[in-house]
Design an enzyme around this catalytic site. Structure first.
Site, mmCIF file in Angstrom:
data_model
loop_
_atom_site.group_PDB
_atom_site.id
_atom_site.type_symbol
_atom_site.label_atom_id
_atom_site.label_comp_id
_atom_site.label_asym_id
_atom_site.label_seq_id
_atom_site.Cartn_x
_atom_site.Cartn_y
_atom_site.Cartn_z
ATOM 1 N N GLU A 267 0.807 -1.220 0.000
ATOM 2 C CA GLU A 267 0.000 0.000 0.000
ATOM 3 C C GLU A 267 0.844 1.275 0.000
ATOM 4 O O GLU A 267 0.497 2.253 -0.654
ATOM 5 C CB GLU A 267 -0.921 -0.014 1.224
ATOM 6 C CG GLU A 267 -1.891 1.129 1.295
ATOM 7 C CD GLU A 267 -2.839 0.989 2.469
ATOM 8 O OE1 GLU A 267 -3.096 2.020 3.120
ATOM 9 O OE2 GLU A 267 -3.332 -0.125 2.735
ATOM 10 N N ASP A 268 1.948 1.276 0.731
ATOM 11 C CA ASP A 268 2.680 2.521 0.973
ATOM 12 C C ASP A 268 4.110 2.565 0.450
ATOM 13 O O ASP A 268 4.843 3.507 0.744
ATOM 14 C CB ASP A 268 2.697 2.827 2.472
ATOM 15 C CG ASP A 268 1.313 3.168 3.009
ATOM 16 O OD1 ASP A 268 0.483 3.657 2.226
ATOM 17 O OD2 ASP A 268 1.067 2.938 4.204
#
Length: 184
Positions: free
Chosen positions: A68-69
């Site tokens: 996600e990051d």
């Protein structure tokens, strides 16, 4: 229960991998802590409060924000850690191509339908996030935004309930503390 050497090794490998991926990231908190502290705290919360000893769940907690990051791909995660761990991480990852409001709506909607390991990781993640909001909120977040975040996490956690009473009690205690903080 003790971990076998390969199980300890996979956890250490995950910590090393996540630390490298999150190396230049900081948490959005008033303390400006290194990002890697968060996934370690999520795994520790599962272990210490939830009594979780499953290596795949704990490893997924360490890796839960890598797709996600960071620039980590599902293929990379699957190659390094195996398909089972990759699937759990994908289950807890938001699709950053979607608008933020839609990602938040989908977390509420999809929470009850996730696998048990993914639900555990998501629950521990929410515990750690609201702990940060209460004790070290992002400096640019108003009290109203912090309260809205708490309300949203309650909706997500309602869909995760029934899997670990100790984690659920910890969440409820923190939520009550946060709501008390913002009622003044």
């Amino acid at each position: 229960m003790t971990f076998e050497d390969n199980q300890v090794g996979i956890l250490l490998k995950a910590i090393h991998f996540a630390a490298a991926k999150h190396m230049r990231q900081r948490r959005k908190s008033s303390d400006d802590i290194p990002y890697i502290n968060h996934p370690i705290e999520v795994a520790f919360t599962l272990f210490e409060i939830g009594g979780i000893r499953d290596p795949a769940t704990l490893t997924s907690a360490i890796l839960h924000d890598t797709i996600e990051d960071t620039s980590t791909t599902a293929e990379e995660l699957s190659t390094v850690f195996g398909q089972d761990i990759c699937i759990i991480v994908l289950e807890v990852s938001d699709d950053k191509r979607l608008p933020k409001a839609e990602r938040k709506r989908l977390q509420i909607l999809n929470a009850p339908h996730k696998s048990i390991p993914a639900r555990l990781v998501k629950l521990a993640d929410k515990i750690c996030n609201i702990r940060d909001i209460i004790h070290s909120p992002p400096p640019d977040w108003s009290a109203e935004r912090q309260e809205e975040y708490l309300d949203w996490t309650a909706q997500v956690v309602n869909g995760l309930r029934g899997i670990n009473p100790a984690l659920e009690n910890e969440y409820d205690t923190l939520l009550a503390e946060g709501r008390l903080k913002f009622s003044h």
